[in-house]
Design a protein around this motif. Sequence first.
Motif, PDB file in Angstrom:
ATOM      1  N   ILE A 130       0.850  -1.312  -0.012  1.00 20.94           N
ATOM      2  CA  ILE A 130       0.043   0.083  -0.054  1.00 20.94           C
ATOM      3  C   ILE A 130       0.801   1.315   0.066  1.00 20.94           C
ATOM      4  O   ILE A 130       0.605   2.288  -0.719  1.00 20.94           O
ATOM      5  CB  ILE A 130      -0.923  -0.165   1.298  1.00 20.94           C
ATOM      6  CG1 ILE A 130      -2.005  -1.090   1.056  1.00 20.94           C
ATOM      7  CG2 ILE A 130      -1.704   1.229   1.442  1.00 20.94           C
ATOM      8  CD1 ILE A 130      -2.720  -1.417   2.337  1.00 20.94           C
ATOM      9  N   MET A 131       1.783   1.455   0.814  1.00 20.34           N
ATOM     10  CA  MET A 131       2.780   2.331   1.002  1.00 20.34           C
ATOM     11  C   MET A 131       3.624   2.656  -0.211  1.00 20.34           C
ATOM     12  O   MET A 131       3.672   3.784  -0.887  1.00 20.34           O
ATOM     13  CB  MET A 131       3.493   2.231   2.103  1.00 20.34           C
ATOM     14  CG  MET A 131       4.753   3.282   2.379  1.00 20.34           C
ATOM     15  SD  MET A 131       3.959   5.186   2.676  1.00 20.34           S
ATOM     16  CE  MET A 131       4.422   4.798   4.659  1.00 20.34           C
ATOM     17  N   GLN A 132       4.031   1.414  -0.867  1.00 26.93           N
ATOM     18  CA  GLN A 132       4.729   1.545  -2.122  1.00 26.93           C
ATOM     19  C   GLN A 132       3.825   2.268  -3.157  1.00 26.93           C
ATOM     20  O   GLN A 132       4.462   3.112  -4.005  1.00 26.93           O
ATOM     21  CB  GLN A 132       5.298   0.019  -2.465  1.00 26.93           C
ATOM     22  CG  GLN A 132       6.174  -0.401  -1.563  1.00 26.93           C
ATOM     23  CD  GLN A 132       6.564  -1.879  -1.832  1.00 26.93           C
ATOM     24  OE1 GLN A 132       6.687  -2.379  -3.028  1.00 26.93           O
ATOM     25  NE2 GLN A 132       6.469  -2.777  -1.094  1.00 26.93           N
ATOM     26  N   HIS A 133       2.721   1.584  -3.434  1.00 24.33           N
ATOM     27  CA  HIS A 133       1.781   2.068  -4.184  1.00 24.33           C
ATOM     28  C   HIS A 133       1.514   3.763  -4.180  1.00 24.33           C
ATOM     29  O   HIS A 133       1.689   4.568  -5.228  1.00 24.33           O
ATOM     30  CB  HIS A 133       0.429   1.436  -4.416  1.00 24.33           C
ATOM     31  CG  HIS A 133      -0.530   1.888  -5.380  1.00 24.33           C
ATOM     32  ND1 HIS A 133      -0.508   1.872  -6.554  1.00 24.33           N
ATOM     33  CD2 HIS A 133      -1.468   2.903  -4.906  1.00 24.33           C
ATOM     34  CE1 HIS A 133      -1.710   2.421  -7.049  1.00 24.33           C
ATOM     35  NE2 HIS A 133      -2.418   2.919  -5.985  1.00 24.33           N
ATOM     36  N   LEU A 134       1.276   4.096  -2.995  1.00 23.12           N
ATOM     37  CA  LEU A 134       0.886   5.656  -2.784  1.00 23.12           C
ATOM     38  C   LEU A 134       2.220   6.500  -2.963  1.00 23.12           C
ATOM     39  O   LEU A 134       2.024   7.557  -3.536  1.00 23.12           O
ATOM     40  CB  LEU A 134       0.551   5.767  -1.310  1.00 23.12           C
ATOM     41  CG  LEU A 134      -0.945   5.091  -1.031  1.00 23.12           C
ATOM     42  CD1 LEU A 134      -1.212   5.135   0.514  1.00 23.12           C
ATOM     43  CD2 LEU A 134      -2.037   5.838  -1.813  1.00 23.12           C
ATOM     44  N   LEU A 135       3.284   6.022  -2.659  1.00 20.52           N
ATOM     45  CA  LEU A 135       4.477   6.659  -3.173  1.00 20.52           C
ATOM     46  C   LEU A 135       4.878   6.894  -4.196  1.00 20.52           C
ATOM     47  O   LEU A 135       5.282   7.893  -4.809  1.00 20.52           O
ATOM     48  CB  LEU A 135       5.791   6.405  -2.250  1.00 20.52           C
ATOM     49  CG  LEU A 135       5.831   6.160  -0.688  1.00 20.52           C
ATOM     50  CD1 LEU A 135       6.979   5.519  -0.008  1.00 20.52           C
ATOM     51  CD2 LEU A 135       5.995   7.525  -0.204  1.00 20.52           C
ATOM     52  N   GLU A 136       4.526   5.868  -4.957  1.00 20.41           N
ATOM     53  CA  GLU A 136       5.076   5.893  -6.612  1.00 20.41           C
ATOM     54  C   GLU A 136       3.945   6.681  -7.298  1.00 20.41           C
ATOM     55  O   GLU A 136       4.334   7.375  -8.212  1.00 20.41           O
ATOM     56  CB  GLU A 136       4.970   4.374  -7.356  1.00 20.41           C
ATOM     57  CG  GLU A 136       6.349   3.617  -6.539  1.00 20.41           C
ATOM     58  CD  GLU A 136       6.297   2.219  -6.804  1.00 20.41           C
ATOM     59  OE1 GLU A 136       5.547   1.705  -7.465  1.00 20.41           O
ATOM     60  OE2 GLU A 136       7.309   1.558  -6.457  1.00 20.41           O
ATOM     61  N   LYS A 137       2.709   6.668  -6.742  1.00 22.53           N
ATOM     62  CA  LYS A 137       1.710   7.377  -7.304  1.00 22.53           C
ATOM     63  C   LYS A 137       1.875   8.768  -7.172  1.00 22.53           C
ATOM     64  O   LYS A 137       1.620   9.742  -7.955  1.00 22.53           O
ATOM     65  CB  LYS A 137       0.479   7.228  -6.642  1.00 22.53           C
ATOM     66  CG  LYS A 137      -0.897   7.863  -7.163  1.00 22.53           C
ATOM     67  CD  LYS A 137      -2.139   7.301  -6.301  1.00 22.53           C
ATOM     68  CE  LYS A 137      -3.437   7.998  -6.690  1.00 22.53           C
ATOM     69  NZ  LYS A 137      -4.585   7.483  -6.188  1.00 22.53           N
ATOM     70  N   ARG A 138       2.550   9.508  -6.017  1.00 14.43           N
ATOM     71  CA  ARG A 138       3.280  10.668  -5.868  1.00 14.43           C
ATOM     72  C   ARG A 138       4.261  11.119  -6.635  1.00 14.43           C
ATOM     73  O   ARG A 138       5.124  12.046  -5.998  1.00 14.43           O
ATOM     74  CB  ARG A 138       3.213  10.815  -4.402  1.00 14.43           C
ATOM     75  CG  ARG A 138       1.941  10.986  -3.621  1.00 14.43           C
ATOM     76  CD  ARG A 138       1.152  12.324  -3.777  1.00 14.43           C
ATOM     77  NE  ARG A 138       1.822  13.251  -3.381  1.00 14.43           N
ATOM     78  CZ  ARG A 138       1.379  14.299  -2.489  1.00 14.43           C
ATOM     79  NH1 ARG A 138       0.223  14.240  -1.832  1.00 14.43           N
ATOM     80  NH2 ARG A 138       2.299  15.216  -2.160  1.00 14.43           N
ATOM     81  N   ALA A 139       5.081  10.290  -7.419  1.00 18.13           N
ATOM     82  CA  ALA A 139       6.318  10.361  -8.072  1.00 18.13           C
ATOM     83  C   ALA A 139       7.570  10.108  -7.028  1.00 18.13           C
ATOM     84  O   ALA A 139       8.400  10.733  -7.478  1.00 18.13           O
ATOM     85  CB  ALA A 139       6.235  11.869  -8.802  1.00 18.13           C
ATOM     86  N   TYR A 140       7.346   9.526  -6.196  1.00 14.34           N
ATOM     87  CA  TYR A 140       8.510   9.160  -5.454  1.00 14.34           C
ATOM     88  C   TYR A 140       9.162   8.056  -5.984  1.00 14.34           C
ATOM     89  O   TYR A 140       8.784   6.929  -6.749  1.00 14.34           O
ATOM     90  CB  TYR A 140       8.469   8.749  -3.750  1.00 14.34           C
ATOM     91  CG  TYR A 140       7.973   9.831  -3.208  1.00 14.34           C
ATOM     92  CD1 TYR A 140       8.924  10.243  -2.085  1.00 14.34           C
ATOM     93  CD2 TYR A 140       6.702  10.644  -3.068  1.00 14.34           C
ATOM     94  CE1 TYR A 140       8.639  11.405  -1.189  1.00 14.34           C
ATOM     95  CE2 TYR A 140       6.725  11.909  -2.452  1.00 14.34           C
ATOM     96  CZ  TYR A 140       7.508  11.963  -1.290  1.00 14.34           C
ATOM     97  OH  TYR A 140       7.457  13.198  -0.581  1.00 14.34           O
ATOM     98  N   VAL A 141      10.533   8.160  -6.238  1.00 14.22           N
ATOM     99  CA  VAL A 141      11.269   7.123  -7.119  1.00 14.22           C
ATOM    100  C   VAL A 141      11.861   6.120  -6.134  1.00 14.22           C
ATOM    101  O   VAL A 141      12.587   6.364  -5.151  1.00 14.22           O
ATOM    102  CB  VAL A 141      12.487   7.589  -7.873  1.00 14.22           C
ATOM    103  CG1 VAL A 141      13.437   6.827  -8.534  1.00 14.22           C
ATOM    104  CG2 VAL A 141      11.803   9.002  -8.745  1.00 14.22           C
ATOM    105  N   LYS A 142      11.902   4.546  -6.280  1.00  9.03           N
ATOM    106  CA  LYS A 142      12.342   3.780  -5.489  1.00  9.03           C
ATOM    107  C   LYS A 142      14.023   3.688  -5.930  1.00  9.03           C
ATOM    108  O   LYS A 142      14.368   3.702  -6.998  1.00  9.03           O
ATOM    109  CB  LYS A 142      11.843   2.433  -5.817  1.00  9.03           C
ATOM    110  CG  LYS A 142      12.344   1.239  -5.221  1.00  9.03           C
ATOM    111  CD  LYS A 142      11.687  -0.170  -5.454  1.00  9.03           C
ATOM    112  CE  LYS A 142      10.233  -0.270  -5.526  1.00  9.03           C
ATOM    113  NZ  LYS A 142       9.863  -1.484  -5.886  1.00  9.03           N
TER     114      LYS A 142
END
Length: 166
Positions: A130-142
Amino acid sequence: MKIVHAKVEQLPQILNIYAYAREQMKKSGNPNQWKDNRPSIDAIKEDIRQKRCFLLVEKDVICGVFAFMIEPDIYYRAIYHGNWLNDGPYGVIHRVASSGQRKGVLNDILDYCETQIDNIRIDTHEDNRIMQHLLEKRAYVKCGIIFVDDQTPRLAYQKVIDKKHN
């Protein structure tokens, strides 16, 4: 909704929110990120003492809690299987939890932190989809993998905010 510094007398409410978050993590397939003793009460007390523990409050009800600091994080010194986007000063978000009473708590936290500094780092457990999805949705880069204090791996994310286009 407002974001305020946590006070030590709010510790029981904060602990209840973390307990609720742990249960929700277990239910969503992420039983290992915090287990039953994380975040530790000592870490939370230190966050409050250092004025880096924040609460999301709506109509006098605490809806979420998180730690935020603008300083180097010792666990972010070494990153594996990748690289940080830059080496500039950054803000760090830790210990994000919602009371479950309001949707969009992470977005509110990110909105707030992104106004404080234009370079943000955050990490999460590989099971916290869930956190990964939300971060990536906000343009956070892994960016790679870091290891936290108990030597467990975390997926490390970073976002550099382009102030010219905001």
